[in-house]
Design a protein around this motif. Structure first.
Motif, short mmCIF file in Angstrom:
data_model
loop_
_atom_site.label_atom_id
_atom_site.label_comp_id
_atom_site.label_asym_id
_atom_site.label_seq_id
_atom_site.Cartn_x
_atom_site.Cartn_y
_atom_site.Cartn_z
N GLN A 148 -57.42 53.14 42.01
CA GLN A 148 -58.00 53.17 43.35
C GLN A 148 -56.94 53.55 44.36
OE1 GLN A 148 -57.95 49.88 41.74
NE2 GLN A 148 -59.64 50.53 40.44
N VAL A 170 -56.23 54.40 48.76
CA VAL A 170 -56.68 54.34 50.15
C VAL A 170 -55.85 55.35 50.93
CG1 VAL A 170 -56.85 52.91 52.21
CG2 VAL A 170 -57.32 51.91 49.96
N TYR A 222 -61.36 56.02 50.89
CA TYR A 222 -60.95 55.33 49.67
C TYR A 222 -61.53 56.06 48.47
CZ TYR A 222 -65.73 53.63 49.75
OH TYR A 222 -67.10 53.57 49.77
N ILE A 266 -67.02 47.71 46.71
CA ILE A 266 -65.66 47.59 47.20
C ILE A 266 -65.63 46.73 48.46
CG2 ILE A 266 -65.72 49.66 48.65
CD1 ILE A 266 -62.85 50.24 47.47
N TYR A 267 -64.57 45.98 48.59
CA TYR A 267 -64.31 45.20 49.80
C TYR A 267 -63.29 45.99 50.63
CZ TYR A 267 -62.08 41.51 52.58
OH TYR A 267 -61.56 40.77 53.60
N LEU A 268 -63.60 46.19 51.90
CA LEU A 268 -62.75 46.98 52.78
C LEU A 268 -62.37 46.16 54.00
CD1 LEU A 268 -64.94 50.14 52.48
CD2 LEU A 268 -62.54 50.07 51.79
N LYS A 321 -63.79 43.19 58.32
CA LYS A 321 -64.01 43.43 56.91
C LYS A 321 -65.43 43.92 56.69
CE LYS A 321 -65.56 38.73 56.13
NZ LYS A 321 -65.24 37.38 55.63
N CYS A 377 -55.54 50.19 56.72
CA CYS A 377 -56.80 50.04 56.01
C CYS A 377 -56.48 49.51 54.62
CB CYS A 377 -57.48 51.41 55.91
SG CYS A 377 -59.08 51.40 55.09
N ALA A 409 -58.25 48.01 50.71
CA ALA A 409 -59.43 47.94 49.86
C ALA A 409 -59.16 47.06 48.65
CB ALA A 409 -59.84 49.34 49.40
#
Lengths: 112, 116
Positions: free
Chosen positions: B2, B4, B25, B31-33, B49, B91, B93
């Motif tokens: 992954q 970002v 991303y 996905i948690y951002l 978030k 940012c 993730a």
């Protein structure tokens, strides 16, 4: 908001010495993390810790690194022995059950 | 793997202007951002978030961000910036999968400079 404390704010040591970085996480948090940030570069994950165990560690988490949180006190990162490339700012973070991580102000480590 | 990416290393605007800081991303699943702000010499402060639900999320100090699955983006916006918004914005993730250890993967950061 919740605060994570880190002690000391700065540490200067000679290469080969041992250093322990201390983190006082938010009291009811369950997950603990260390990240490393070299000046001008992105923050990189080192390790996380839950229920007394390391859950995951990155390639940056060398054999000379160790973490522990004895009896719910400070969450510590120990480097023994230190190397020049360990110079960086180390950030501690903690999180509750949710994903939201709260960061400390960082410890600037300089290895001479 | 992954990743970002934050396409703008530096953004300069005037006080009162609107601003958008871009974040993309690479990850195909849930996905948690999140976005964090880092003032000079200080630690990261959580801004906002996204995990699920309304793709537009509100954060502190008038910031908001919009999730777009089609664009794989989570851009941060503010309608009217203040000089105190000058900082580095990160940012981050975390793939939302079983067994994930919640590590955050950060972008390189965008330095926002707000001129008077």
């Amino acid at each position: 908001g919740p605060k994570v404390l880190q002690i000391p704010s700065h540490q200067i040591i000679d290469m080969g010495q041992m250093v322990t970085l201390n983190c006082d996480p938010v009291s009811n948090h369950l997950y603990f993390y260390w990240y490393k940030q070299i000046l001008g570069q992105q923050m990189e994950f080192l390790v996380n810790f839950y229920n007394g165990k390391v859950m995951e560690k990155s390639k940056l988490f060398k054999d000379q690194f160790s973490v522990e949180r004895p009896d719910g006190s400070y969450f510590t990162l120990k480097i023994q022995p230190t190397a020049l490339e360990d110079s960086a700012v180390y950030f501690c973070a903690s999180s509750p059950v949710s994903y939201e991580q709260y960061f400390g102000p960082g410890t600037r480590l300089t290895v001479l | 793997t992954q990743t970002v990416s934050q396409s703008d290393a530096h953004v300069t605007v005037f006080e009162g202007d609107s601003v958008e800081l871009r974040c993309n991303y690479s990850y195909g699943g849930s996905i948690y951002l999140s976005w964090y702000i880092q003032h000079h010499g200080r630690g990261l402060q959580f801004l906002l978030k996204y995990y699920s639900g309304n793709p537009v999320v509100q954060g502190v100090n008038g910031f908001e961000a919009e999730f777009s699955k089609s664009d794989s983006s989570f851009h941060l916006r503010k309608a009217s910036v203040h000089w105190s918004d000058s900082a580095v914005y990160f940012c981050a993730a975390s793939p939302s999968i079983t067994g994930n250890t919640r590590k955050l993967i950060f972008g390189l950061g965008t330095t926002l400079q707000v001129q008077p």
